[in-house]
Design a protein around this motif. Structure first.
Motif, mmCIF file in Angstrom:
data_model
loop_
_atom_site.group_PDB
_atom_site.id
_atom_site.type_symbol
_atom_site.label_atom_id
_atom_site.label_comp_id
_atom_site.label_asym_id
_atom_site.label_seq_id
_atom_site.Cartn_x
_atom_site.Cartn_y
_atom_site.Cartn_z
ATOM 1 N N GLY A 64 0.921 -1.488 0.042
ATOM 2 C CA GLY A 64 0.006 0.080 0.074
ATOM 3 C C GLY A 64 0.821 1.181 -0.130
ATOM 4 N N ASN A 65 0.362 2.291 0.880
ATOM 5 C CA ASN A 65 0.781 3.537 0.813
ATOM 6 C C ASN A 65 1.782 4.145 1.946
ATOM 7 N N ALA A 66 2.286 5.146 2.000
ATOM 8 C CA ALA A 66 3.043 5.859 3.023
ATOM 9 C C ALA A 66 2.318 5.841 4.209
ATOM 10 N N ILE A 67 0.881 6.024 4.436
ATOM 11 C CA ILE A 67 0.086 5.970 5.708
ATOM 12 C C ILE A 67 -0.698 4.940 5.589
ATOM 13 N N GLU A 68 -0.498 3.703 6.426
ATOM 14 C CA GLU A 68 -1.117 2.705 6.867
ATOM 15 C C GLU A 68 -1.427 2.465 8.197
ATOM 16 N N LYS A 69 -3.010 2.343 8.289
ATOM 17 C CA LYS A 69 -3.347 2.235 9.654
ATOM 18 C C LYS A 69 -4.543 1.089 9.742
ATOM 19 N N ASN A 70 -4.835 0.811 10.719
ATOM 20 C CA ASN A 70 -6.085 0.031 10.863
ATOM 21 C C ASN A 70 -6.177 -1.147 10.381
ATOM 22 N N TRP A 71 -5.164 -1.853 10.051
ATOM 23 C CA TRP A 71 -5.174 -3.394 9.696
ATOM 24 C C TRP A 71 -5.532 -4.269 10.950
ATOM 25 N N VAL A 72 -6.516 -5.178 10.594
ATOM 26 C CA VAL A 72 -6.973 -6.140 11.434
ATOM 27 C C VAL A 72 -6.604 -7.562 11.174
ATOM 28 N N PHE A 73 -5.957 -8.285 11.993
ATOM 29 C CA PHE A 73 -5.475 -9.676 11.535
ATOM 30 C C PHE A 73 -6.579 -10.809 12.162
ATOM 31 N N PHE A 74 -6.344 -11.821 11.431
ATOM 32 C CA PHE A 74 -6.958 -13.234 11.923
ATOM 33 C C PHE A 74 -6.383 -14.312 11.294
ATOM 34 N N GLU A 75 -6.723 -15.435 11.955
ATOM 35 C CA GLU A 75 -6.179 -16.675 11.326
ATOM 36 C C GLU A 75 -7.060 -17.636 10.416
#
Length: 207
Positions: A41-52
């Motif tokens: 993505g981009n220079a500003i990356e936030k709010n990724w949420v992880f799962f399995e």
């Protein structure tokens, strides 16, 4: 395996704001935690949420559009596995990830957040307010969104020292017929809300 993620924020020499997701592998008790900068993505990356899913580390990268990534924890490589445009009817700003999805049966459940400037009825003051909603998606490729709440579930119009009205869901665990949702408030406090299934379904719209 157990991972911890956070967003690293910095300003470069030109004063440009940057934010990147960092993933910590905390599984080896005999060695320091290994961290990996995730690359997508981009220079500003936030709010990724992880799962399995099926032994792979996955990530809800965004909701608008709805993008799912498969994450390689060692290299930091992120591979897009699906991208869909979903017809959300959400009037409270751009929807962003908040709580990591929790698998219940054959569905993942999670809460999102957004923010928008509104005029308060009681005094006419214009305030940036944060709102939180609920969504669920299938536990199978392409992880189709099953539905969401059209109206906010968590919100406040009380202004904090930051000049905003902030409620930000961080995590959720199942508690009988409800969810225990941890949240940040006004960038200075934290709390836990118990949100019943009936509350999640009050404005729930299925696709």
């Amino acid at each position: 395996r157990l991972y911890c993620s956070f967003t690293a924020v910095s300003w470069d020499a030109a004063g440009v704001y940057r934010a990147v997701p960092i993933l910590f592998d905390v599984n080896d008790e005999l060695a320091p935690a290994r961290w990996t900068r995730l690359r997508y993505g981009n220079a500003i990356e936030k709010n990724w949420v992880f799962f399995e899913h099926a032994g792979h580390l996955m990530c809800v990268y965004s909701l608008q559009p709805y993008v799912i990534l498969r994450v390689e924890p060692i290299t930091g490589a992120c591979i897009e596995v699906c991208s869909q445009k979903v017809g959300f009817d959400w009037r409270y700003g751009y929807m962003r990830g908040s709580t990591p999805p929790v698998l219940v049966g054959d569905e993942y459940h999670a809460f999102f957040h957004s923010s928008v400037k509104i005029r308060r009825r009681r005094d006419g003051m214009i305030v940036r307010c944060y709102f939180s909603g609920y969504y669920r998606f299938r536990n199978a490729y392409p992880f189709t969104i099953l539905g969401y709440s059209r109206e906010p579930i968590l919100y406040t119009d009380e202004i904090g020292a930051n000049g905003k009205a902030v409620i930000f869901p961080c995590g959720a665990v199942r508690d009988g017929d409800a969810w225990l949702v941890s949240y940040g408030r006004q960038d200075s406090e934290c709390g836990i809300a118990r949100i019943g299934d009936a509350q999640c379904m009050q404005s729930y719209t299925a696709f």
